[in-house]
Enzyme design. Structure first.
Site, PDB file in Angstrom:
ATOM      1  N   CYS A   1      -5.258  -2.234  -0.956  1.00 17.23           N
ATOM      2  CA  CYS A   1      -6.143  -3.359  -1.278  1.00 17.23           C
ATOM      3  C   CYS A   1      -7.251  -2.937  -2.238  1.00 17.23           C
ATOM      4  O   CYS A   1      -7.875  -1.896  -2.072  1.00 17.23           O
ATOM      5  CB  CYS A   1      -6.735  -3.931  -0.006  1.00 17.23           C
ATOM      6  SG  CYS A   1      -5.487  -4.544   1.146  1.00 17.23           S
TER       7      CYS A   1
ATOM      8  N   CYS B   1      -2.246   2.963   3.083  1.00 12.92           N
ATOM      9  CA  CYS B   1      -2.983   1.949   3.842  1.00 12.92           C
ATOM     10  C   CYS B   1      -4.011   2.610   4.748  1.00 12.92           C
ATOM     11  O   CYS B   1      -3.964   3.811   5.009  1.00 12.92           O
ATOM     12  CB  CYS B   1      -1.997   1.095   4.640  1.00 12.92           C
ATOM     13  SG  CYS B   1      -2.685  -0.468   5.201  1.00 12.92           S
ATOM     14  N   ASP B   2      -4.916   1.776   5.256  1.00 22.00           N
ATOM     15  CA  ASP B   2      -6.167   2.238   5.850  1.00 22.00           C
ATOM     16  C   ASP B   2      -6.050   3.424   6.803  1.00 22.00           C
ATOM     17  O   ASP B   2      -6.707   4.444   6.621  1.00 22.00           O
ATOM     18  CB  ASP B   2      -6.828   1.083   6.603  1.00 22.00           C
ATOM     19  CG  ASP B   2      -7.185  -0.071   5.687  1.00 22.00           C
ATOM     20  OD1 ASP B   2      -6.938   0.034   4.474  1.00 22.00           O
ATOM     21  OD2 ASP B   2      -7.707  -1.079   6.188  1.00 22.00           O
ATOM     22  N   LYS B   3      -5.265   3.309   7.874  1.00 28.51           N
ATOM     23  CA  LYS B   3      -5.262   4.347   8.901  1.00 28.51           C
ATOM     24  C   LYS B   3      -4.411   5.547   8.516  1.00 28.51           C
ATOM     25  O   LYS B   3      -4.518   6.605   9.132  1.00 28.51           O
ATOM     26  CB  LYS B   3      -4.776   3.786  10.244  1.00 28.51           C
ATOM     27  CG  LYS B   3      -5.486   2.522  10.677  1.00 28.51           C
ATOM     28  CD  LYS B   3      -6.997   2.633  10.599  1.00 28.51           C
ATOM     29  CE  LYS B   3      -7.670   1.298  10.778  1.00 28.51           C
ATOM     30  NZ  LYS B   3      -7.427   0.327   9.697  1.00 28.51           N
TER      31      LYS B   3
ATOM     32  N   GLU C   1      -9.533  -5.661  13.990  1.00 29.91           N
ATOM     33  CA  GLU C   1     -10.452  -6.075  12.940  1.00 29.91           C
ATOM     34  C   GLU C   1     -10.582  -7.588  12.932  1.00 29.91           C
ATOM     35  O   GLU C   1      -9.617  -8.305  13.208  1.00 29.91           O
ATOM     36  CB  GLU C   1      -9.948  -5.611  11.563  1.00 29.91           C
ATOM     37  CG  GLU C   1     -10.028  -4.114  11.365  1.00 29.91           C
ATOM     38  CD  GLU C   1      -9.585  -3.690   9.981  1.00 29.91           C
ATOM     39  OE1 GLU C   1      -9.861  -2.532   9.626  1.00 29.91           O
ATOM     40  OE2 GLU C   1      -8.971  -4.492   9.258  1.00 29.91           O
TER      41      GLU C   1
ATOM     42  N   SER D   1     -12.760  -5.523   8.950  1.00 29.05           N
ATOM     43  CA  SER D   1     -12.079  -5.043   7.757  1.00 29.05           C
ATOM     44  C   SER D   1     -13.119  -4.645   6.726  1.00 29.05           C
ATOM     45  O   SER D   1     -14.246  -5.171   6.700  1.00 29.05           O
ATOM     46  CB  SER D   1     -11.200  -6.156   7.197  1.00 29.05           C
ATOM     47  OG  SER D   1     -10.831  -5.878   5.867  1.00 29.05           O
TER      48      SER D   1
ATOM     49  N   CYS E   1       0.822  -1.215   0.000  1.00 24.93           N
ATOM     50  CA  CYS E   1       0.000   0.000   0.000  1.00 24.93           C
ATOM     51  C   CYS E   1       0.853   1.261   0.000  1.00 24.93           C
ATOM     52  O   CYS E   1       0.443   2.302  -0.525  1.00 24.93           O
ATOM     53  CB  CYS E   1      -0.901   0.034   1.237  1.00 24.93           C
ATOM     54  SG  CYS E   1      -1.727  -1.511   1.641  1.00 24.93           S
TER      55      CYS E   1
ATOM     56  N   ASP F   1      -2.856  -3.255   7.852  1.00 24.30           N
ATOM     57  CA  ASP F   1      -3.826  -4.182   8.424  1.00 24.30           C
ATOM     58  C   ASP F   1      -3.678  -5.606   7.890  1.00 24.30           C
ATOM     59  O   ASP F   1      -3.863  -6.576   8.634  1.00 24.30           O
ATOM     60  CB  ASP F   1      -5.245  -3.685   8.142  1.00 24.30           C
ATOM     61  CG  ASP F   1      -5.560  -2.414   8.921  1.00 24.30           C
ATOM     62  OD1 ASP F   1      -4.636  -1.881   9.561  1.00 24.30           O
ATOM     63  OD2 ASP F   1      -6.709  -1.963   8.880  1.00 24.30           O
TER      64      ASP F   1
END
Length: 558
Positions: free
Chosen positions: A197, A125-127, A448, A474, A52, A84
């Site tokens: 992702c 990435c996510d956060k 998650e 997730s 990511c 994650d």
């Protein structure tokens, strides 16, 4: 640029008393002519920890070059990432949500410590997306956020695969549905290179939400990571930031109640991740905008899912880009009167102006559906309340027309024990798997539950077993899943008090989450209940558990 634009950094660069400060800046390339120029911090989440983020420093270099051409002095610093996909299923996931707060803190400390006049944030990435945005809002200086872009789909035997395919392969192999050779092939194909992702998981959901908030230039959310247009987005972002510096318009100033309504509407139309609830609440808190978990149902009830995206659908972000990207989705919503078109964006235009020339191509493709023929007539996220969740819980309905399920509770005190039971035939059709003490304080860190939900799907119980937790899911999770149950177990919430076999009811139509136990009995149990020792008595997780708010508020620490 005139000296008047280095509004903050002049405190660090002007006057006799700042001789040593300038000496340090000369060591990183400043010359006499540069000390009157504004300083922009480029907050990059670049890292080779995950696909990511592996390319983000290359993107930062593109922006850095253009900023220098615009007479702005860029200083690049790193936030960081807890990815994650790699943290999932073990202790590492406890660090994931915590990283959102820490990223915001890193940006605050670096920008304050070096008197930065503006910020360009780059996340993958996510956060790293909400964390970067929250830190930039906190500083209240000019800013632009840029998403690193989505990964290309992998290929296994001619079919697209992604990271969720790898998680689900675990359950499929355990159930004897695929061979070890097939499992290994999916593992090797799932992540073919740089980018976040690929499905409408949390990274793509939040990148889309941030663009809908007006904090990114058009295209930031849906242009893939390795697409040639991504470099141009960095140039466009640098140019937008230069204008905002001249105008002295802060990042925070673009946010309003209406811009958050746009973001929520877009998340619903995309079939987005339940994590958007936590993150939009956290971003709104930083911005001082009134937003409540109770606001989400009104948008879910009135917004069809119009994108057939993974995890419940067939397509990934790369496919969405090929048929017009996020702009096409937003254009459909705008034309239907479902967006506030007058909200401003960082490129100097309103939402409506940015979408004015966008064409929507609904014929000959199945990624984006018309509003008249949606994937699902209502949104993917429903807020539940009841005697199990007085402060709210988040139900993901993506891939299901409705969720109405009552069944006996199977109680697990952590994720690992639940996963073991699922993979070893310890969970049966009709059960409600309860995973508790995984909330913000109880985890600590609100892990998650992609491993258990993927295992449920992999063993063939996707539509027969429900799962509730005070942890999170997730964006790749799907099925009958309820997360963010609040109050959480660690503070004595009802989820801590229920017992094996008691009947739990989940109803997306009535929007309830209840256990068939009288309140008097729950109160009696509460009198003898004690919080658990989390095992963390020092360090970041300890501090987080002490400071973090309820998931029903957004699980923030500021």
């Amino acid at each position: 640029m005139s000296q008047t634009y280095n509004r903050k950094s002049r405190e660090m660069t002007e006057g006799l008393s700042r001789t040593a400060n300038r000496a340090m800046l000369r060591g990183v390339g400043f010359q006499d002519k540069d000390f009157t120029k504004p300083i922009v911090g480029i907050a990059s989440a670049g890292s080779d920890v995950s696909p990511c983020n592996i390319h983000l420093d290359e993107l930062a270099a593109v922006a850095r070059k253009r900023l220098r051409e615009l007479d702005i002095m860029p200083l690049t610093f790193h936030t960081f990432v807890v990815t994650d996909g790699m943290a999932m299923g073990h202790e590492g996931m406890k660090a994931s949500l915590v990283s959102r707060e820490t990223i915001a803190d890193v940006i605050e400390l670096d920008a304050r410590g070096h008197a930065m006049d503006a910020l360009l944030g780059i996340g993958g990435c996510d956060k790293t997306i909400p964390g970067t945005v929250m830190g930039m809002i906190r500083m209240d200086v000019p800013g632009v956020f840029v998403y690193g872009g989505t990964i290309a789909a992998g290929n296994h035997d001619g079919s697209p695969v992604d990271i969720v395919s790898a998680f689900e392969a675990v359950g499929a192999f355990s159930a004897g549905k695929i061979t070890e050779q097939e499992r290994h092939a999916v593992e090797c194909a799932a992540c073919p290179g740089a980018g976040a992702c690929g499905g409408m998981y949390t990274a793509n959901t939040m990148a889309s939400a941030v663009e809908a908030l007006g904090l990114s230039v058009p295209g930031s959310a849906s242009v893939p990571a390795i697409h040639p247009d991504r470099d141009q987005l960095l140039v466009d972002s640098a140019e937008a930031l230069e204008r905002l510096v001249r105008e002295d318009r802060s990042f925070k100033s673009f946010l309003s109640r209406e811009s958050f309504e746009n973001a929520i509407r877009v998340v619903m139309a995309l079939g987005g991740s339940t994590n958007a609830v936590l993150h939009l609440l956290g971003i709104a808190h930083e911005a001082g905008i009134e937003l409540s978990i109770n606001d989400f149902n009104a948008f879910s009830d009135t917004t069809p899912i119009i994108c057939d995206m993974k995890p419940a659908g067939r397509y990934v972000m790369e496919d969405l880009h090929q048929v017009g990207g996020l702009s096409a989705v937003m254009k459909i919503l705008l034309d239907a009167g479902m967006l506030h078109g007058d909200c401003p964006t960082v490129n100097g235009k309103t939402i409506a102006q940015n979408l004015e020339d966008v064409e929507t191509r609904l014929e000959g493709q199945e990624v984006i559906h018309p509003l008249s023929d949606p994937v699902k007539p209502t949104g993917p996220i429903v807020i539940l309340k009841g005697n199990l969740a007085q402060e709210g819980a988040v139900l993901k309905t993506c891939g299901l027309s409705e969720v109405v399920h009552s069944g006996p509770a199977r109680i697990f005190e952590n994720e690992e024990s639940a996963l073991d039971a699922i993979l070893n035939d310890g969970v049966k059709a009709g059960d409600v798997v309860v995973i508790r003490y995984e909330g913000p304080k109880g985890g600590p860190g609100m892990r998650e539950m992609l491993s258990p939900t993927s295992a449920i799907a992999g063993v063939g119980l996707l539509h027969d077993v429900a799962l509730i937790t005070d942890g999170r899911f997730s964006g790749g999770s799907h099925g009958m899943v309820v997360g963010h149950v609040a109050p959480e177990a660690q503070v004595g919430g009802p989820i801590a008090l229920i017992r094996e076999g008691e009947i739990i009811t989940i109803d997306s139509n009535k929007k309830i989450l209840e256990v068939d136990v009288p309140e008097a009995e729950l109160e009696k149990r509460r009198q003898s209940w004690q919080p658990r020792d989390t095992g963390y008595h020092t360090g970041a997780l300890y501090k987080y558990a002490k400071l973090v708010s309820s998931a029903g508020l957004g699980a923030f620490t500021s």
